[in-house]
Motif scaffolding. Sequence first.
Motif, PDB file in Angstrom:
ATOM      1  N   GLU A 100      59.826  68.047  36.994  1.00  0.00           N
ATOM      2  CA  GLU A 100      59.745  69.328  37.715  1.00  0.00           C
ATOM      3  C   GLU A 100      58.300  69.778  37.705  1.00  0.00           C
ATOM      4  OE1 GLU A 100      62.458  70.120  39.235  1.00  0.00           O
ATOM      5  OE2 GLU A 100      63.757  68.764  38.102  1.00  0.00           O
ATOM      6  N   LYS A 101      57.929  70.597  38.670  1.00  0.00           N
ATOM      7  CA  LYS A 101      56.522  71.028  38.728  1.00  0.00           C
ATOM      8  C   LYS A 101      56.166  71.771  37.431  1.00  0.00           C
ATOM      9  CE  LYS A 101      55.607  71.146  43.680  1.00  0.00           C
ATOM     10  NZ  LYS A 101      55.036  69.815  43.828  1.00  0.00           N
ATOM     11  N   GLY A 102      55.030  71.423  36.847  1.00  0.00           N
ATOM     12  CA  GLY A 102      54.580  72.064  35.605  1.00  0.00           C
ATOM     13  C   GLY A 102      55.135  71.397  34.362  1.00  0.00           C
ATOM     14  N   GLN A 103      56.075  70.488  34.536  1.00  0.00           N
ATOM     15  CA  GLN A 103      56.728  69.880  33.373  1.00  0.00           C
ATOM     16  C   GLN A 103      55.965  68.637  32.916  1.00  0.00           C
ATOM     17  OE1 GLN A 103      60.521  67.988  34.165  1.00  0.00           O
ATOM     18  NE2 GLN A 103      61.342  68.522  32.151  1.00  0.00           N
ATOM     19  N   SER A 104      55.976  68.421  31.617  1.00  0.00           N
ATOM     20  CA  SER A 104      55.431  67.167  31.098  1.00  0.00           C
ATOM     21  C   SER A 104      56.352  66.027  31.541  1.00  0.00           C
ATOM     22  CB  SER A 104      55.380  67.242  29.566  1.00  0.00           C
ATOM     23  OG  SER A 104      55.863  66.054  28.987  1.00  0.00           O
ATOM     24  N   LEU A 105      55.731  64.915  31.959  1.00  0.00           N
ATOM     25  CA  LEU A 105      56.519  63.777  32.420  1.00  0.00           C
ATOM     26  C   LEU A 105      57.325  63.174  31.263  1.00  0.00           C
ATOM     27  CD1 LEU A 105      57.102  61.993  34.875  1.00  0.00           C
ATOM     28  CD2 LEU A 105      55.016  60.713  34.355  1.00  0.00           C
ATOM     29  N   GLU A 107      58.491  64.733  28.721  1.00  0.00           N
ATOM     30  CA  GLU A 107      59.640  65.607  28.442  1.00  0.00           C
ATOM     31  C   GLU A 107      60.761  65.309  29.441  1.00  0.00           C
ATOM     32  OE1 GLU A 107      58.548  69.844  28.203  1.00  0.00           O
ATOM     33  OE2 GLU A 107      60.378  70.170  29.385  1.00  0.00           O
ATOM     34  N   ALA A 108      60.397  65.134  30.731  1.00  0.00           N
ATOM     35  CA  ALA A 108      61.415  64.801  31.740  1.00  0.00           C
ATOM     36  C   ALA A 108      62.096  63.481  31.384  1.00  0.00           C
ATOM     37  CB  ALA A 108      60.770  64.715  33.122  1.00  0.00           C
ATOM     38  N   VAL A 109      61.307  62.501  30.968  1.00  0.00           N
ATOM     39  CA  VAL A 109      61.882  61.203  30.600  1.00  0.00           C
ATOM     40  C   VAL A 109      62.856  61.364  29.430  1.00  0.00           C
ATOM     41  CG1 VAL A 109      61.335  58.957  29.560  1.00  0.00           C
ATOM     42  CG2 VAL A 109      60.008  59.785  31.516  1.00  0.00           C
TER      43      VAL A 109
END
Length: 482
Positions: A100-105, A107-109
Motif C-alpha cells: 500500500e502507498k507509504g507501507q514498507s514492502l 511489512e506487506a510481504v
Amino acid sequence: MTELDLVVRNATVVTADETIQSDIGVKDGKIVSLGPNLPAATEEIDARDKYVLPGGIDSHVHIEQDSAETGAKTAADFLSTTVSAACGGTTTLIPFVRQEKGQSLREAVNTYRARPEGKAVIDYALHLIITDPSANVLNQEIPALIEDGYTSIKVYMTYRAMMLSDYQILEVMSVARRHGALVMVHAENADCITWLTEKLLESGRVAPKFKAVAHQPAVEREATHRAITLGEISDTPILIVHVASGEAAEMIRWAQSRGLKVIGETCPQYLFLTEADLDKEGLEGAKSLCAPPPGSPENREALWQAMSNGVFEIYSSDHAAFRYDDAHGKFVNGPNPSFNRITNGVPGVETRMPLLFSEALKGDRIDLNRFVAVTATNPAKTYGLFPRKGTIAVGSDADLVVWDPDRKVTISVDQLHDGMDYTPFDGLDVQGWPEVTISRGDIIWQGGEFTGTPGRGSFLPCDRPAPANDGDVLDDAGVPRP
Ligand code: DUC
Ligand code: ZN
C-alpha cells in the motif's frame, strides 16, 4: 532402491517437448524414475487411455487481496482458492503481495506470507506489487526481497491507487535489472480511460458493455508500446500481463522481432469471451467485467493467432473472486452502478486448464505440447521455478495431472470449488477434465473428491527468472552499457 511410494502406469506423458508412453515412479514427493514396467509401489494409478501432464502453474491470481479501486472484498481465501486450483489441474499458484502507498514492502510481504499458512493445499510463490517506490524500497527492500526468492515485480500504468509514473517505472525496472528480477506490467493508459469514461458517462452510456469502449484496444496498445520502450531504455526483461487486444499482441510481436525480452501473457476471458458477454440482460454483463475487458470477435481471433504462433508464452487466469450477489463484491458501490463503479475481475482458477485443454485436443490452434508449455513449463521458467516445477522429469517435484480426454463437461458454477456464486464461462462445453491431481506425490483430487490437507502447500522461493539472468550489462550508474 526402496519401494516407490507411487507409480502412475501406462501413461501417455505429455511435456512441452514430447509425448511418450511411460510409467512414472514417485518417491518422497519427487519423480525418481520414468520408463516401462516400473516395480510395484505402495500406491498405483492406472492411466491407460489417459494423458498425464505436469500440474498447471497459474502465475497470475489474486487471493485474499481486496480491490484497490472499489474496496470490494474477495469471497475466497487461500484454502478455497487452492482447492479450486487443484480440482482444475493446477498444482502451483503465484498470487501477489500488494504494497500500500507509504507501507514498507517487507511489512506487506510479512502480512501476505502469513495468509496461506494452515490453508494452502498446493505450493505457491509470490509476486511483489510496487505502488510506492521510495528510496528505501528501491535501494534496500527490493534487492533484499529478490535475495529471499521474490523475483518478479508488478507495476501498474493505470488505477489511481496503484499506478506509477513512467519515471517511477524506470526506477523500478533498473533496480530489477541490476538484481535479476522480472518486471510485470499492467499496460493501459490511465488518462485515456478516465477521459473516455467521463465522456461515456456524460452521454448516459453507463451499462457494463461500455467498459469495452472505455478500455478500447488503442488504450492497451499505447501503454504496451510505452512499457516496451521503458523496458528497452532500462534494458529490462518485461512481461505484459493479461493482454486483451490483438493490437497489444502486435506490439509484443514487434518487440520480440527486434530482439527485446518481452513476454506476453493472456487469459481465458480474452480467448473464450467477447464484449457480447458484457451486454447480457440487466447487469449480468458484470460477470464478465474485468480490466482490460474482453473485446470484439475479430479481436479474439487475433489473440488466438498470437496464442498459436508463440507471441504469448503464458496463459494465466487473473483469478479475482468478487461475488455477484454480494454487497461486498461486484456491487460494493450499490445495486445499479455505472460500468466504471463495478468491481473489476473474474474468477477462473479452476476452469483455466480445462478450457484450453479442450482446444488443444481439437489441435486446430494449439497442440497438447504447447498446452503444457503455456500452462506450466513457460511459467516455471519465466518465474525461476524450473525444473523443480513445470515438467515431468527425474528430479522434478511429482506434480502431475491425469487428464480424462473423453469426459465432456458443460461448465457451471455448481461443479466448481472457488467459493463464487457465478462463473463467466457458464454453459461452455469442454472435452477433457482432470481425473487425478497429484501434488508432490500426494493424491489431492481423485474421482471427483478433494482429498488433500489444508496447510500442506509450501512457499516456493523463486530463483532469478531465466529472462532476467544474463549477467551485468549495467554500468555503475545503472545505465545499460552501449
Ligand atoms: N484487472 C486487474 O488488473 N486485476 C484484477 C482484476 C481485473 O479485472
Ligand atoms: Zn490481475
